[in-house]
Every structure is written in C-alpha cells, then in structure tokens.
Design a protein around this motif. Sequence first.
Motif, PDB file in Angstrom:
ATOM      1  N   ARG A 150       1.620 -13.842   1.566  1.00  0.00           N
ATOM      2  CA  ARG A 150       0.894 -13.067   0.795  1.00  0.00           C
ATOM      3  C   ARG A 150      -0.217 -12.167   1.387  1.00  0.00           C
ATOM      4  O   ARG A 150      -0.440 -10.959   1.488  1.00  0.00           O
ATOM      5  CB  ARG A 150       0.149 -13.690  -0.312  1.00  0.00           C
ATOM      6  CG  ARG A 150      -0.403 -12.846  -1.210  1.00  0.00           C
ATOM      7  CD  ARG A 150      -1.174 -13.654  -2.214  1.00  0.00           C
ATOM      8  NE  ARG A 150      -0.302 -14.847  -2.981  1.00  0.00           N
ATOM      9  CZ  ARG A 150      -0.634 -15.730  -3.706  1.00  0.00           C
ATOM     10  NH1 ARG A 150      -1.913 -16.030  -4.062  1.00  0.00           N
ATOM     11  NH2 ARG A 150       0.134 -16.934  -4.153  1.00  0.00           N
ATOM     12  N   VAL A 151      -1.012 -12.910   2.416  1.00  0.00           N
ATOM     13  CA  VAL A 151      -1.833 -12.380   3.111  1.00  0.00           C
ATOM     14  C   VAL A 151      -1.373 -11.387   4.262  1.00  0.00           C
ATOM     15  O   VAL A 151      -2.115 -10.180   4.354  1.00  0.00           O
ATOM     16  CB  VAL A 151      -2.785 -13.327   4.017  1.00  0.00           C
ATOM     17  CG1 VAL A 151      -3.807 -12.849   4.738  1.00  0.00           C
ATOM     18  CG2 VAL A 151      -3.516 -14.490   2.832  1.00  0.00           C
ATOM     19  N   LEU A 194      -0.738  -8.236   2.313  1.00  0.00           N
ATOM     20  CA  LEU A 194      -2.101  -7.648   1.878  1.00  0.00           C
ATOM     21  C   LEU A 194      -3.055  -7.098   2.826  1.00  0.00           C
ATOM     22  O   LEU A 194      -3.731  -6.139   2.857  1.00  0.00           O
ATOM     23  CB  LEU A 194      -3.100  -8.800   1.164  1.00  0.00           C
ATOM     24  CG  LEU A 194      -4.363  -8.326   0.516  1.00  0.00           C
ATOM     25  CD1 LEU A 194      -4.499  -7.452  -0.577  1.00  0.00           C
ATOM     26  CD2 LEU A 194      -5.125  -9.741  -0.032  1.00  0.00           C
ATOM     27  N   ARG A 213      -6.146  -4.663   8.904  1.00  0.00           N
ATOM     28  CA  ARG A 213      -4.834  -4.251   9.183  1.00  0.00           C
ATOM     29  C   ARG A 213      -4.460  -4.225  10.768  1.00  0.00           C
ATOM     30  O   ARG A 213      -3.154  -4.798  10.695  1.00  0.00           O
ATOM     31  CB  ARG A 213      -4.255  -2.990   8.426  1.00  0.00           C
ATOM     32  CG  ARG A 213      -4.895  -2.011   9.055  1.00  0.00           C
ATOM     33  CD  ARG A 213      -4.117  -0.614   8.505  1.00  0.00           C
ATOM     34  NE  ARG A 213      -4.547  -0.645   7.121  1.00  0.00           N
ATOM     35  CZ  ARG A 213      -5.676   0.352   6.717  1.00  0.00           C
ATOM     36  NH1 ARG A 213      -6.471   0.748   7.353  1.00  0.00           N
ATOM     37  NH2 ARG A 213      -5.929   0.253   5.366  1.00  0.00           N
ATOM     38  N   GLY A 255       4.265  -4.132   4.104  1.00  0.00           N
ATOM     39  CA  GLY A 255       3.153  -3.448   3.781  1.00  0.00           C
ATOM     40  C   GLY A 255       2.967  -2.150   4.370  1.00  0.00           C
ATOM     41  O   GLY A 255       2.376  -1.128   3.791  1.00  0.00           O
TER      42      GLY A 255
END
Length: 205
Positions: A110-111, A114, A122, A146
């Motif tokens: 998840r991280v 995100l 990022r 992502g």
Amino acid sequence: MTDPLSAILGLGLLGVACLAFTEKILPLPPSHVLLLFLGMTAAPDLSRLTVLLLVTTLSAITGCLVWYGVGRRIGLDRADRLVERFGKYVCLRYATYARLGEAYRRHHIRVSLLAQFIPTVRNYLPIAAGALRLPLLPFAATTLLGATLWNTGFLITGYLMRGSGRDSYAIGFRIIVIVVALEATFMLALRYGSAWRRGIRLLFG
C-alpha cells in the motif's frame, strides 16, 4: 522550458527518457511540470502520447529501482543517516521519511503505491524499501502502477490542453498550483494528523 531542457528534449525519446529518469534521482524539474509540458508539446497524436507514457513510466521505475538498490546496498542505519543529513536539501523531512518507513514495515504494498503521489517522497522512499529488504517484485509492481497512474493523468491533461484554444501555459500553471496545494495539504495532514485527532478527541470528550 529553459534552453538546456529544450536541448535535451531535442534528442527525442532518448531525451525524454533521460529527463524522466533524472527526475526520479533529483526532482528537477518536478514531474508534474515535466509531464504537462510533454503532453502539450511532444504528443501530436494519441500514438505518440502512448509512447511518451511508456518511456516516462519505464524511466521512472528505473530511477526508483536505482534508489532501491542503493538502500539495499547501504542498509537501514546508513540509509537513515543519509536522509537525516541530506533530506533537508531536497525538501524531505527525516520525520516524514521515518514515519512512512515505519508504515512500510506493516503495509509495504500500500505504501509503495501511495508514495508515488507524495511530493519528494516518491523519489526517495525506495531507499527505505531497499534498506528494509522488502520483496523486490511487489515493490516494483506497485511502484510501476503508481507511476503509470501519475504519469497518465498529467500527460493526458497536457495533451487535452494542447488543442483547447486557450492559453495552455496559463492553464498548466493553474493545474500545477492546485497539485502543489493538494500535496502540501497531504503533507501537513501526514505531519500533524495525529495531533489534530488527539485535539478533536479532547475537545469533544
């Protein structure tokens, strides 16, 4: 765009790849600025836009994997010291890095996803992923997803502004301001969210 950037983009897809990769190593110019510009100026049709998406996304994930490799090589303690010492020079607070690094231990998939939507994080959170020796394949897959979503949004926005008949650069500037404001709000929520929640609980008993 400055003359050096224009010269790099003059190299075609190789220049685009170099810029997208370099932005992951050192976020200059910011990715949303670069992607909007590419969508407005380097995508005459949808096929070219698709190629730009492929090139920028693969270059971005390559940059992330470089930082992952650095983190895996130097280990957790040295990675923490590196960010603590130099993070302030790239607008990365050590406290933010440490908080997200801790979240990585519990929810790394998840991280990883995100992180692609958080300024500066990022670029450098993959160091923590490598230092923590998180599984490479899930990290790479979620980071790729992502990066694809992030790049798609700004490239398409730039492409649509290209033929709008309006002042594309003025519109692009407004979009960038909105994105930066949203990112700043997110970072403030990340930094002070716990304190705000405690204050609300105390206020309402």
